[in-house]
Design a protein around this motif. Structure first.
Motif, PDB file in Angstrom:
ATOM      1  N   SER A 164      20.266  16.482  74.641  1.00 21.12           N
ATOM      2  CA  SER A 164      19.625  15.925  73.511  1.00 21.12           C
ATOM      3  C   SER A 164      20.666  14.971  73.088  1.00 21.12           C
ATOM      4  O   SER A 164      21.823  14.926  73.278  1.00 21.12           O
ATOM      5  CB  SER A 164      19.427  17.066  72.342  1.00 21.12           C
TER       6      SER A 164
ATOM      7  N   PHE B 254      20.620  20.097  84.724  1.00 22.55           N
ATOM      8  CA  PHE B 254      20.411  20.981  83.699  1.00 22.55           C
ATOM      9  C   PHE B 254      20.618  20.041  82.522  1.00 22.55           C
ATOM     10  O   PHE B 254      19.842  20.275  81.615  1.00 22.55           O
ATOM     11  CB  PHE B 254      21.534  22.215  83.863  1.00 22.55           C
TER      12      PHE B 254
ATOM     13  N   VAL C 134      17.477  17.977  81.944  1.00 24.43           N
ATOM     14  CA  VAL C 134      16.313  18.526  81.470  1.00 24.43           C
ATOM     15  C   VAL C 134      16.674  19.093  79.922  1.00 24.43           C
ATOM     16  O   VAL C 134      15.837  18.821  79.119  1.00 24.43           O
ATOM     17  CB  VAL C 134      15.930  19.753  82.459  1.00 24.43           C
ATOM     18  N   PHE C 135      17.613  19.671  79.837  1.00 23.65           N
ATOM     19  CA  PHE C 135      17.734  20.097  78.230  1.00 23.65           C
ATOM     20  C   PHE C 135      18.616  19.075  77.293  1.00 23.65           C
ATOM     21  O   PHE C 135      18.795  19.734  76.099  1.00 23.65           O
ATOM     22  CB  PHE C 135      18.389  21.594  78.577  1.00 23.65           C
TER      23      PHE C 135
END
Length: 443
Positions: free
Chosen positions: A427, A421, A424-425
């Motif tokens: 930043s 998770f 992927v997401f």
């Protein structure tokens, strides 16, 4: 405020300015980097290290003292079946305890140990909000002071009754719950971007060190003295730490009484012009890993020019997938105790990589809200501490190896899901919604 268009690229996040060119004073020249050694920010990290050392020492000492606080259970569990590993408790050296004994069964003991988390979970999010609004220094200080004070009251609470002891432990949890959000809020004002990993890793490593030291030390105190002194000694040191914290720490570099002007200018300048940066044995291994990976993460970003997001995702993946692998492997080694300890140590050690992954990422994406965000994430992170023992007990009614394999599989699956998770997401840049909040926070 709009950021540069190329700041949307993660790869350019380390060099793009947060402010537009016209908003940066033309006469401003970035000051020379001030060495970390013997600096005010290094002193803050060291005091924070000892603060988290005390925090975890005060948290875990009851788990050792409780053994001497209760009457010994005369019943013996039959572990002769081949489905379980033999009981090794008989290797414990007996000794005579002078402390008072209490007739608490296993369920009561579990309730006492778990009550800490019922207070701890309540103050995570409020702690983040209060730290951002009023500053982290006093929140951190009084959080540990309260924990130390209630630790000193633990023997009296035990004498008054189990309900009082549970209440005292819950109140300790309330105090400790604000500490991590408070410290994160302070680092948003103190940590230069390219030193962030090492400073936070150093300060939070105190948690692991406190566990490593307090567990055997509590055992020695119980063995040679009396279990009540476990709480008196650690509680007294907690109060001593609070005095040092109040005298030598400030919320921001601007309000620090002894910081040099060059270091103050260096910290403030580095926080205003960078985009994306405004942003026992097993525990000993984790502690060492946190210190090393903190240095390595900063080195990769500063010297090797890795972007923030790449470093965070890489370290977080190692820190979550690595432990998952060794957890699953632990379920297939039979009754080899040495190998079990080795695998669990490696699992916990690799978890230290996560400190330079998701944990510090709060500061990368929203430095002004870092304490509040950590309060939210730490609230959810507290739930396994409350639910985990209950689930594990439910899944292992016969305490067989096969039952524990299922427990390890579930734990590993949660780790792997978290790693995927985040990969992927995740930043590495300051989020748009956090930019205005940062400037209002700094001004």
């Amino acid at each position: 405020m709009q950021q540069y268009e190329d700041s949307e690229s993660e790869e350019g996040s380390d060099v793009s300015p947060l402010l537009k060119d016209e908003e940066v004073p033309q006469h401003q020249v970035a000051p020379t980097k001030v060495p970390l050694c013997c600096s005010a920010r290094c002193n803050l990290a060291m005091l924070a290290l000892f603060g988290f050392f005390m925090l975890y020492a005060l948290r875990v000492n009851l788990s050792v003292a409780l053994v001497d606080m209760v009457e010994k259970n005369a019943s013996i569990v039959d572990n002769t079946t081949t489905k379980t590993c033999p009981d090794r408790s008989s290797t414990i050296v007996p000794h005579t305890s002078k402390g008072k004994k209490y007739d608490w069964d296993a369920d009561t003991q579990g309730l006492i140990l778990g009550s800490f988390f019922y207070g701890y979970i309540l103050t995570q999010i409020p702690g983040g909000y209060l730290a951002r609004k009023f500053g982290g220094k006093h929140l951190m200080g009084f959080g540990i002071l309260g924990t130390a004070a209630f630790t000193l009251l633990t023997p009296l609470a035990a004498e008054l009754g189990v309900g009082y002891l549970i209440a005292v432990r819950a109140l300790e949890g309330l105090g400790e719950g604000v500490t991590f959000p408070a410290m994160h809020a302070m680092w948003s004002s103190w940590a230069p971007p390219l030193e962030r990993s090492r400073l936070l890793s150093l300060s939070y490593a105190g948690a692991q060190l406190g566990t490593v030291v307090s567990l055997p030390l509590s055992g020695l105190i119980c063995y040679h003295m009396d279990w009540i002194y476990v709480f008196y000694i650690f509680g007294a040191f907690g109060i001593l730490w609070f005095i040092l914290w109040v005298l030598f720490v400030s919320d921001t570099p601007e309000t620090h009484r002894t910081i040099s002007s060059s270091e103050r200018d260096y910290i403030l300048s580095s926080l205003k012009t960078q985009n994306g940066f405004l942003s026992a044995l097993p525990y000993l291994g984790c502690w060492s890993c946190m210190l090393i990976t903190g240095l390595l993460a900063d080195y990769m970003r500063e010297k090797l020019n890795f972007s923030t997001v790449v470093v965070r995702k890489l370290f977080n993946s190692i820190g979550m997938v690595g432990p998952a692998i060794f957890l699953v492997a632990t379920g297939y080694i039979g009754c080899d105790y040495s190998l079990a300890v080795t695998f669990l140590t490696l699992s916990t050690t690799l978890g230290g990589f996560s400190m330079s992954g998701y944990n510090i990422n709060h500061l990368d994406i929203a430095p002004s809200y870092a304490g509040f965000l950590l309060g939210i994430t730490n609230t959810f992170a507290t739930i396994p501490g409350m639910v985990g023992p209950i689930v594990a007990k439910t899944l292992t009614p016969n305490n067989t190896v096969k039952e524990w394999q299922l427990v390890f599989y579930i734990s590993a699956a949660i780790d792997v899901f978290g790693a995927i998770f985040f990969a992927v997401f995740g930043s590495g840049t300051v989020q748009d919604w956090a930019v205005n909040g940062y400037h209002s926070h700094r001004n």
